[in-house]
Design a protein around this motif. Sequence first.
Motif, PDB file in Angstrom:
ATOM      1  N   HIS A  22       3.168  -3.414  -7.006  1.00 12.54           N
ATOM      2  CA  HIS A  22       2.435  -2.074  -5.969  1.00 12.54           C
ATOM      3  C   HIS A  22       1.277  -1.801  -7.265  1.00 12.54           C
ATOM      4  CE1 HIS A  22       2.888   1.878  -7.881  1.00 12.54           C
ATOM      5  NE2 HIS A  22       3.643   1.565  -8.085  1.00 12.54           N
ATOM      6  N   GLN A  23      -0.561  -1.920  -6.042  1.00 13.17           N
ATOM      7  CA  GLN A  23      -1.482  -1.298  -6.519  1.00 13.17           C
ATOM      8  C   GLN A  23      -1.307   0.362  -6.724  1.00 13.17           C
ATOM      9  OE1 GLN A  23      -3.723  -3.068  -7.927  1.00 13.17           O
ATOM     10  NE2 GLN A  23      -2.839  -5.197  -7.683  1.00 13.17           N
ATOM     11  N   ALA A  68      11.969  -6.973   1.688  1.00  7.16           N
ATOM     12  CA  ALA A  68      11.472  -6.448   3.053  1.00  7.16           C
ATOM     13  C   ALA A  68      10.229  -5.065   2.410  1.00  7.16           C
ATOM     14  CB  ALA A  68      12.186  -5.983   3.724  1.00  7.16           C
ATOM     15  N   GLN A  69       9.567  -5.270   3.134  1.00  7.04           N
ATOM     16  CA  GLN A  69       8.399  -4.368   2.899  1.00  7.04           C
ATOM     17  C   GLN A  69       7.998  -4.253   4.570  1.00  7.04           C
ATOM     18  OE1 GLN A  69       4.843  -6.352   1.646  1.00  7.04           O
ATOM     19  NE2 GLN A  69       4.592  -4.010   1.134  1.00  7.04           N
ATOM     20  N   PHE A  70       7.948  -2.097   4.920  1.00  8.43           N
ATOM     21  CA  PHE A  70       7.700  -2.116   6.504  1.00  8.43           C
ATOM     22  C   PHE A  70       6.848  -1.635   6.136  1.00  8.43           C
ATOM     23  CE2 PHE A  70      13.221  -2.455   5.565  1.00  8.43           C
ATOM     24  CZ  PHE A  70      12.738  -3.914   6.450  1.00  8.43           C
ATOM     25  N   LEU A  81       6.800   0.846   3.450  1.00 11.17           N
ATOM     26  CA  LEU A  81       8.090   0.999   2.598  1.00 11.17           C
ATOM     27  C   LEU A  81       8.727   0.020   2.143  1.00 11.17           C
ATOM     28  CD1 LEU A  81      11.019   2.648   2.032  1.00 11.17           C
ATOM     29  CD2 LEU A  81      11.788   1.976   4.300  1.00 11.17           C
ATOM     30  N   THR A  82       8.382  -0.734   0.584  1.00 11.12           N
ATOM     31  CA  THR A  82       9.022  -1.564   0.111  1.00 11.12           C
ATOM     32  C   THR A  82      10.232  -1.549  -0.895  1.00 11.12           C
ATOM     33  OG1 THR A  82       7.011  -1.988  -0.346  1.00 11.12           O
ATOM     34  CG2 THR A  82       7.957  -4.008  -0.823  1.00 11.12           C
ATOM     35  N   PHE A  96       7.533   3.677  -1.800  1.00  8.73           N
ATOM     36  CA  PHE A  96       6.188   4.275  -1.145  1.00  8.73           C
ATOM     37  C   PHE A  96       5.173   3.812  -1.331  1.00  8.73           C
ATOM     38  CE2 PHE A  96       7.223   5.351   3.463  1.00  8.73           C
ATOM     39  CZ  PHE A  96       8.869   6.113   3.565  1.00  8.73           C
ATOM     40  N   SER A  97       4.585   3.456  -1.002  1.00 10.44           N
ATOM     41  CA  SER A  97       2.797   3.363  -1.313  1.00 10.44           C
ATOM     42  C   SER A  97       2.365   2.296   0.034  1.00 10.44           C
ATOM     43  CB  SER A  97       3.003   1.827  -2.213  1.00 10.44           C
ATOM     44  OG  SER A  97       1.983   2.296  -2.887  1.00 10.44           O
TER      45      SER A  97
END
Length: 709
Positions: free
Chosen positions: A331-332, A20-22, A355-356, A350-351
């Motif tokens: 992530h990048q 999930a990603q928010f 929030l992933t 966190f990036s």
Amino acid sequence: MYLLYVIKPIFESAKVEHIAQFVIDEEYKVLATGVDELKEVAYSITEQGNINFYQLVDGGGYKAGDKILSKQLTADGETIKQLVNIGQDQKLLLDSAGNVQLVVPSFSANFDSGERVIIPSLRYPLGKGYLPLDESNVALTKLSFAMNDEKAIFVGFTDDNRLIKTTLLAEDDFSYDIAYDAQYEEIDYAAKQINDILVSPDLAMVFVRQGDQVAVFSLDDDEVELKATIIPQLAQNKSTPNHITAMALLSGGSSILLGDDKGSVSQWFEVATEQGREFKEIRRFNVSDHEPVVAIYTEQYRKSFYTETPSGEMGMFYTTSEADLWRGKLHQGNAQAFAIAPRADGLVMFSNNELTLFSVENEHPEVTWQALWEEVWYEGYPEPEFIWQSTSGSDDFEAKFSLVPISFGTIKAASYAMMFAVPIALTAAIYTAYFMTPGMRRKVKPTIEMMEALPTVILGFLAGLWLAPIIEIYLPAICLLLIFIPSSVFITAFAWHKLPREYKTLIPETWAPIILIPAILVAAYAAFALSPVLELHLFGGDVRQFITNDLGIDFDQRNALVVGIAMGFAVIPTIFSMAEDAIFSVPKHLTSGSLALGATQWQTLIKVVLLTASPGIFSAVMMGLGRAVGETMIVLMATGNTPILDWSIFQGMRTLAANIAVEMPESEVGSSHYRILFLAAFVLFVFTFVFNTLAEFIRQRLREKYSSM
């Protein structure tokens, strides 16, 4: 097939999958994050001093991504200068005013509404007040700590370039009372800047990194002393040496991981050498070919760790098995905050205001071919070794799953059993089938075969509780028996041969072998009677101490000699019965023809009977070997169950079958330990399958060769 079905998961690769990603609109930089055990609530701690909890799944009146709790951790106007992650949950906060506070984000489950709801909260194990860490009240630039129920140790570097240690001693117990006494100490260490400080969880050592050197101080004594200095460049021998860029403590705190600018991570721990205990580089992991390692994240209860590079490349490794488990990019760029779930089955990151949440399938990282069958250098050991040690009373335990010691023990136990059983069983079979009268054979053969019905647990019980102490006390007598019994048989046979015929006729031919029984009993009595005398004059009165002290050989009461005798006794009926049938089944016209041609009884036995019966005799030996390999109860009760690699007859062993019987009831279903025990069962199956296949192949060849006789 069922064995392979259970074993298969331990060889599967690790997987990391996006869940999930928010989008989280945090106004300030996120310094730390975390998640509860069930991965339903996550939190973030911002540079501004806020801790925010977010719902990750729908429930409790919230939707996934909702903020469910927010609290201020610092005083108004203050920001967090440094945040130290200690384990999974403890967060040590150093604010811009130089105040220090320990915070623990906590989670509890509530079922009042009929569904499970995770309730977040905050705990302050050392109180809500600021911690008095420096007597001079000088601001700290670097800080680390560890604690147990009785005391907490803080090591920090101050603005005026002092390395200090502060110990908070609980007046009762931190779990019940947060009252404490503070003790201050300045550590003798000159430095203008410190890059990292790490205190081991057992409060025994502190690691202080300054540039490319790591100073290790001992915290065991009242006064902090420099224990060692780790300088990786001294061991590199390269024209462009690597520079340290990251440092982390592995689970348990015995090993330190050093990441460098060439993209590798080295593991160091303390080993015993001739010059004393020294820190050595044990192994190295290649993380990247062109990027430095900027962060190392370790799991709390296992020896796994994650690495990160500036481009966001991440890797998952396991130290003991040297396993390169997974590589990928989540992530990048660098993550603002990264955390491993408490059960190591998830990641939260966190990036870029997102929030992933990721799931991790990595149930058995400690299992590789190398860890199972090759030497492994475990923490605290002076060199790589084969070790089986599956459990311990400590959560910091490094599992040791080498199958070599228990496979070796299986072969050793079977070898000693066969050394005892084969000569007795085959000579008995030859005499019974070829020389014994039919009347005596009809009584002797069923009697020996009935021995096979004796439960092996009884044999193991007698071997462990009765035979082992006797062998320990009368060890010279056991050696004398090897001489006295064969001698008594030959002397009795010679005397019988020289006895006048009129005396021989007094004893029926059927009962002639019975006269050996009193001769053997007298020989055994003489051996045991002479044992104390021999022990007193040749071994200084204690043969066990002579073996241990003078010869330097370890002596276990339950050893290979005891197992060889007890298990050999169990195997004898199997070998005897099959070999006797094979010899007795040799066609009579062959022996009659040989005797008619002038051959003696012995010539006929060796040249005709044994050759003709050789397929059956070989099968008997291999069947006995197969039973010895799979025997469990005798080995379980008559050995110390010590998984060691030693051919000594005075040392014990642990076999595959005994290991499965001992450890299977206590292993967690589905764990690496549980599946490796099934792998041990599969190895045992392969052993017996190979032996039986080889035996059948050789038996067929022998049958073809001698079938024409």
